[in-house]
Design a protein around this motif. Structure first.
Motif, mmCIF file in Angstrom:
data_model
loop_
_atom_site.group_PDB
_atom_site.id
_atom_site.type_symbol
_atom_site.label_atom_id
_atom_site.label_comp_id
_atom_site.label_asym_id
_atom_site.label_seq_id
_atom_site.Cartn_x
_atom_site.Cartn_y
_atom_site.Cartn_z
ATOM 1 N N ALA A 234 -64.328 -12.296 135.960
ATOM 2 C CA ALA A 234 -63.954 -13.662 136.330
ATOM 3 C C ALA A 234 -62.752 -14.130 135.510
ATOM 4 N N LYS A 235 -62.780 -13.818 134.209
ATOM 5 C CA LYS A 235 -61.665 -14.207 133.340
ATOM 6 C C LYS A 235 -60.378 -13.500 133.760
ATOM 7 N N LEU A 236 -60.462 -12.215 134.079
ATOM 8 C CA LEU A 236 -59.280 -11.465 134.518
ATOM 9 C C LEU A 236 -58.758 -11.984 135.857
ATOM 10 N N GLN A 237 -59.660 -12.383 136.752
ATOM 11 C CA GLN A 237 -59.221 -12.940 138.031
ATOM 12 C C GLN A 237 -58.474 -14.257 137.833
ATOM 13 N N GLN A 238 -58.946 -15.084 136.901
ATOM 14 C CA GLN A 238 -58.241 -16.329 136.578
ATOM 15 C C GLN A 238 -56.853 -16.024 136.029
ATOM 16 N N GLU A 239 -56.793 -15.040 135.146
ATOM 17 C CA GLU A 239 -55.520 -14.653 134.541
ATOM 18 C C GLU A 239 -54.559 -14.133 135.615
ATOM 19 N N LEU A 240 -55.064 -13.313 136.535
ATOM 20 C CA LEU A 240 -54.244 -12.792 137.626
ATOM 21 C C LEU A 240 -53.725 -13.928 138.504
ATOM 22 N N SER A 241 -54.557 -14.888 138.781
ATOM 23 C CA SER A 241 -54.154 -16.040 139.589
ATOM 24 C C SER A 241 -53.036 -16.816 138.895
ATOM 25 N N LEU A 242 -53.153 -16.993 137.597
ATOM 26 C CA LEU A 242 -52.121 -17.681 136.826
ATOM 27 C C LEU A 242 -50.797 -16.923 136.904
ATOM 28 N N TYR A 243 -50.844 -15.601 136.696
ATOM 29 C CA TYR A 243 -49.622 -14.798 136.740
ATOM 30 C C TYR A 243 -48.995 -14.801 138.130
ATOM 31 N N THR A 244 -49.818 -14.765 139.149
ATOM 32 C CA THR A 244 -49.310 -14.814 140.521
ATOM 33 C C THR A 244 -48.605 -16.142 140.775
ATOM 34 N N SER A 245 -49.201 -17.229 140.318
ATOM 35 C CA SER A 245 -48.571 -18.547 140.470
ATOM 36 C C SER A 245 -47.246 -18.613 139.719
ATOM 37 N N LEU A 246 -47.216 -18.055 138.526
ATOM 38 C CA LEU A 246 -45.970 -18.033 137.750
ATOM 39 C C LEU A 246 -44.887 -17.235 138.466
ATOM 40 N N LEU A 247 -45.253 -16.099 139.037
ATOM 41 C CA LEU A 247 -44.275 -15.295 139.782
ATOM 42 C C LEU A 247 -43.732 -16.075 140.976
ATOM 43 N N GLU A 248 -44.604 -16.757 141.707
ATOM 44 C CA GLU A 248 -44.155 -17.556 142.850
ATOM 45 C C GLU A 248 -43.210 -18.662 142.392
ATOM 46 N N PHE A 249 -43.544 -19.305 141.283
ATOM 47 C CA PHE A 249 -42.690 -20.346 140.742
ATOM 48 C C PHE A 249 -41.320 -19.783 140.374
ATOM 49 N N LEU A 250 -41.310 -18.626 139.699
ATOM 50 C CA LEU A 250 -40.047 -17.995 139.308
ATOM 51 C C LEU A 250 -39.227 -17.587 140.535
#
Length: 165
Positions: free
Chosen positions: A18-34
């Motif tokens: 669950a923690k890794l999935q949250q982290e992946l979601s955060l990184y995906t959002s950051l990539l989209e923002f970038l």
């Protein structure tokens, strides 16, 4: 006792996943923002885009190997030149344009309303040709490699039906 330890281990693994999935979601959002920020800062005019060379050229071939169209692949659009003009009162319009591409347009419009993409990123297309027929098609904002492959696959199937009768 051994079952209890296995259950504890299972719970630890579930929490870690669950923690890794949250982290992946955060990184995906950051990539989209970038990606969005990069896109806004590297804006080019339509004329500059048209003058650019395609990244690749793909042939849309039938099962027998005949070439139905050539697709020039650019970063933000596909430019598809048909082997021969395609009638707009055919399966091409009814299925490919009005059903298949429309599905992607509706998905993108929904994402734009939700704010995950801008209105400028919604898939759209333009036809080139004369009255009642198209000689070329531009599909803007195909956005992903997977979507591009699916568009060309369905186009191949559609043109195979259109050109065979």
């Amino acid at each position: 006792m051994e079952v209890q330890k296995l259950l504890e281990l299972r719970k630890l693994l579930e929490e870690r996943i669950a923690k890794l999935q949250q982290e992946l979601s955060l990184y995906t959002s950051l990539l989209e923002f970038l990606d969005k920020a990069i896109g806004e800062r590297s804006f080019s005019t339509a004329a500059q885009q048209m003058a650019a060379r395609p990244e690749s050229v793909e042939e849309v071939k039938g099962r027998g190997g005949e070439v139905y169209a050539k697709a020039e692949v650019y970063p933000n659009y596909l430019y598809i030149k048909f082997r021969e003009p395609v009638k707009l009162d055919s399966l091409f319009k009814r299925f490919f344009l009005d059903k298949f591409l429309q599905k992607y347009r509706e998905e993108d419009a929904r994402e734009a309303r939700q704010g995950s993409i801008s209105q400028d990123e919604v898939l759209r297309y333009e036809l080139e040709g004369g009255e009642g027929e198209a000689v070329a098609l531009k599909i803007f904002n195909y956005r992903t490699e997977e979507r591009k492959r699916e568009i060309l696959r369905v186009l191949r199937w559609t043109l195979e039906k259109v050109y065979s009768g």
